[in-house]
Design an enzyme around this catalytic site. Structure first.
Site, mmCIF file in Angstrom:
data_model
loop_
_atom_site.group_PDB
_atom_site.id
_atom_site.type_symbol
_atom_site.label_atom_id
_atom_site.label_comp_id
_atom_site.label_asym_id
_atom_site.label_seq_id
_atom_site.Cartn_x
_atom_site.Cartn_y
_atom_site.Cartn_z
ATOM 1 C CE LYS A 11 0.845 1.346 4.453
ATOM 2 N NZ LYS A 11 1.699 2.490 4.754
ATOM 3 N N PRO A 96 9.260 -3.643 -0.243
ATOM 4 C CG PRO A 96 9.474 -1.343 -0.501
ATOM 5 C CD PRO A 96 8.803 -2.536 -1.084
ATOM 6 C CB ALA A 98 11.607 -1.469 7.743
ATOM 7 C CB SER A 105 0.332 -4.990 7.401
ATOM 8 O OG SER A 105 0.866 -4.258 8.476
ATOM 9 C CB ALA A 106 1.195 -7.136 2.559
ATOM 10 C CG ASP A 138 -0.700 -0.065 8.426
ATOM 11 O OD1 ASP A 138 -1.530 0.758 8.880
ATOM 12 O OD2 ASP A 138 0.450 0.249 8.078
HETATM 13 P P1 ATP Z 1 4.154 0.170 7.816
HETATM 14 O O1 ATP Z 1 4.039 0.793 6.461
HETATM 15 O O2 ATP Z 1 2.954 -0.663 8.197
HETATM 16 O O3 ATP Z 1 4.608 1.105 8.879
HETATM 17 P P2 ATP Z 1 6.656 -0.933 6.968
HETATM 18 O O4 ATP Z 1 6.376 -1.224 5.517
HETATM 19 O O5 ATP Z 1 7.418 0.301 7.277
HETATM 20 O O6 ATP Z 1 5.280 -0.936 7.747
HETATM 21 P P3 ATP Z 1 7.310 -3.700 7.337
HETATM 22 O O7 ATP Z 1 7.981 -4.088 6.064
HETATM 23 O O8 ATP Z 1 5.909 -4.124 7.537
HETATM 24 O O9 ATP Z 1 7.420 -2.123 7.586
HETATM 25 O O10 ATP Z 1 8.250 -4.241 8.514
HETATM 26 C C1 ATP Z 1 8.423 -3.635 9.759
HETATM 27 C C2 ATP Z 1 9.242 -4.596 10.639
HETATM 28 O O11 ATP Z 1 8.415 -5.739 10.920
HETATM 29 C C3 ATP Z 1 10.485 -5.119 9.947
HETATM 30 O O12 ATP Z 1 11.605 -4.408 10.370
HETATM 31 C C4 ATP Z 1 10.573 -6.590 10.346
HETATM 32 O O13 ATP Z 1 11.545 -6.796 11.316
HETATM 33 C C5 ATP Z 1 9.205 -6.916 10.991
HETATM 34 N N1 ATP Z 1 8.474 -8.001 10.289
HETATM 35 C C6 ATP Z 1 7.833 -9.012 10.880
HETATM 36 N N2 ATP Z 1 7.260 -9.825 9.964
HETATM 37 C C7 ATP Z 1 7.540 -9.315 8.772
HETATM 38 C C8 ATP Z 1 7.227 -9.721 7.437
HETATM 39 N N3 ATP Z 1 6.525 -10.816 7.174
HETATM 40 N N4 ATP Z 1 7.659 -8.925 6.443
HETATM 41 C C9 ATP Z 1 8.360 -7.791 6.706
HETATM 42 N N5 ATP Z 1 8.716 -7.407 7.938
HETATM 43 C C10 ATP Z 1 8.312 -8.142 8.976
#
Ligand code: ATP
Length: 300
Positions: A11, A96, A98, A105-106, A138
């Site tokens: 998203k 990507p 984080a 969340s996906a 999310d």
């Molecule tokens: P948001 O946009 O919801 O704030 P994000 O895209 O910034 O999230 P994510 O990729 O969801 O961040 O990952 C955040 C942290 O969650 C990562 O640093 C990782 O350690 C942890 N994590 C746990 N499970 C997963 C997963 N299946 N995929 C990615 N990260 C994961």
């Protein structure tokens, strides 16, 4: 059925309005979510225990234990069903890590859909949405897809009419940004400024642009209250945003808590040109194109 594979989109936030800090440490949000055609794939295979393997984009930064959001989703679903099911999950990441595109969340949403099918539970979307909200704010949108506005912590969703397709370019950065640290920085900036923080409201002009499929108007309305905090933590993103604007992006913003930057293009061809220009400018680790809105998780 022994194996189920689910494809799930990332998203981008079209509007992320962050209200004052609440007593419980959270903020009230108005969060306009938009699912885009950048997909992770989660395969669930029947097993006795629970396990997860991750491959693809920045896989080494994703936990392969009970902290993985996909495993947490599978455990929550088994608990909801009152049974001791097992599953082996294989995640192929393209979203990507984080990156502010809700990849974790996906994966959690995809695991809910995959295990619901694998274990023959046949739970309706409403039940999965409730479980999703307990995993993270999310995750409910990740189950829904399309375009929707989230209120509360972002988990109370209303689907939005969006004509589209809208064409996007995403500039991926080296390393992630912690969502919690970006919110903390946002609070720090606001405390320094000492100005009152308004209650968040959905922008009428943004909703109209979505309904009309008007990319130019949408580009002018993209806003993210976390952007100044993300830029403070990662100053190099200012040059990335500027490069996109300089090459004719209709709108440019940090996606969610960053560090991915999102650019709205006028057409698929313009998105291709803009992506090429951003690659040539050397302002991103990788540049991808995508379109939205796209539907939520689907069994493939
Ligand atoms: P948001 O946009 O919801 O704030 P994000 O895209 O910034 O999230 P994510 O990729 O969801 O961040 O990952 C955040 C942290 O969650 C990562 O640093 C990782 O350690 C942890 N994590 C746990 N499970 C997963 C997963 N299946 N995929 C990615 N990260 C994961």
């Amino acid at each position: 059925m022994n194996s189920v594979t689910v494809r799930v989109p990332a998203k981008v936030n079209l509007q992320l309005a962050v209200g004052p800090l609440r007593g419980d440490g959270y903020h009230d949000l108005v969060n306009v979510f938009h699912a885009v055609s950048l997909f992770d794939e989660v395969t669930a295979v029947a097993e006795t225990g629970m396990s997860v393997r991750v491959e693809g984009e920045s896989a080494d930064q994703v936990p392969e234990d009970d902290d993985n959001l996909a495993i947490r989703a599978a455990v929550a679903l088994a608990r909801h069903a009152g049974r001791s099911y097992g599953v082996s999950l294989a995640i192929r990441k393209a979203i990507p890590v984080a990156g502010g595109m809700a990849g974790g969340s996906a994966d959690a949403a995809a695991a809910l859909v995959a295990c619901n099918e694998l274990w023959g539970l046949g739970l309706p979307l409403e039940d999965l949405m409730e479980i999703a909200a307990d995993i993270g704010s999310d995750v409910p949108f990740a189950l829904l897809g399309g375009t929707a506005v989230g209120t509360g912590r972002g988990e109370r969703l209303t689907p939005l009419e969006a004509a589209g397709p809208f064409h996007w370019v995403f500039a991926l950065a080296d390393g992630g940004l912690s969502t919690a640290k970006v919110y903390a920085e946002c609070d720090r900036i606001r405390a320094e400024e000492g100005l009152p923080v308004a209650e968040p409201r959905a922008a009428g002009a943004l909703l109209a642009a979505l309904r009309d499929g008007d990319a130019k108007a949408l580009g002018a309305e993209l806003t993210n209250d976390l952007q100044s905090a993300a830029l403070r933590l990662r100053p190099s993103l200012a040059a990335t945003l500027e490069a996109g604007r300089g090459h004719g992006a209709l709108g440019a913003l940090v996606s969610g808590s960053g560090p991915t930057c999102a650019f709205l293009a006028a057409s698929a061809a313009h998105a291709g040109e803009l992506a090429g220009a951003l690659r040539d400018a050397g302002v991103a680790r990788e540049v991808l194109t995508a379109h939205g809105p796209v539907p939520g998780p689907a069994v493939v």
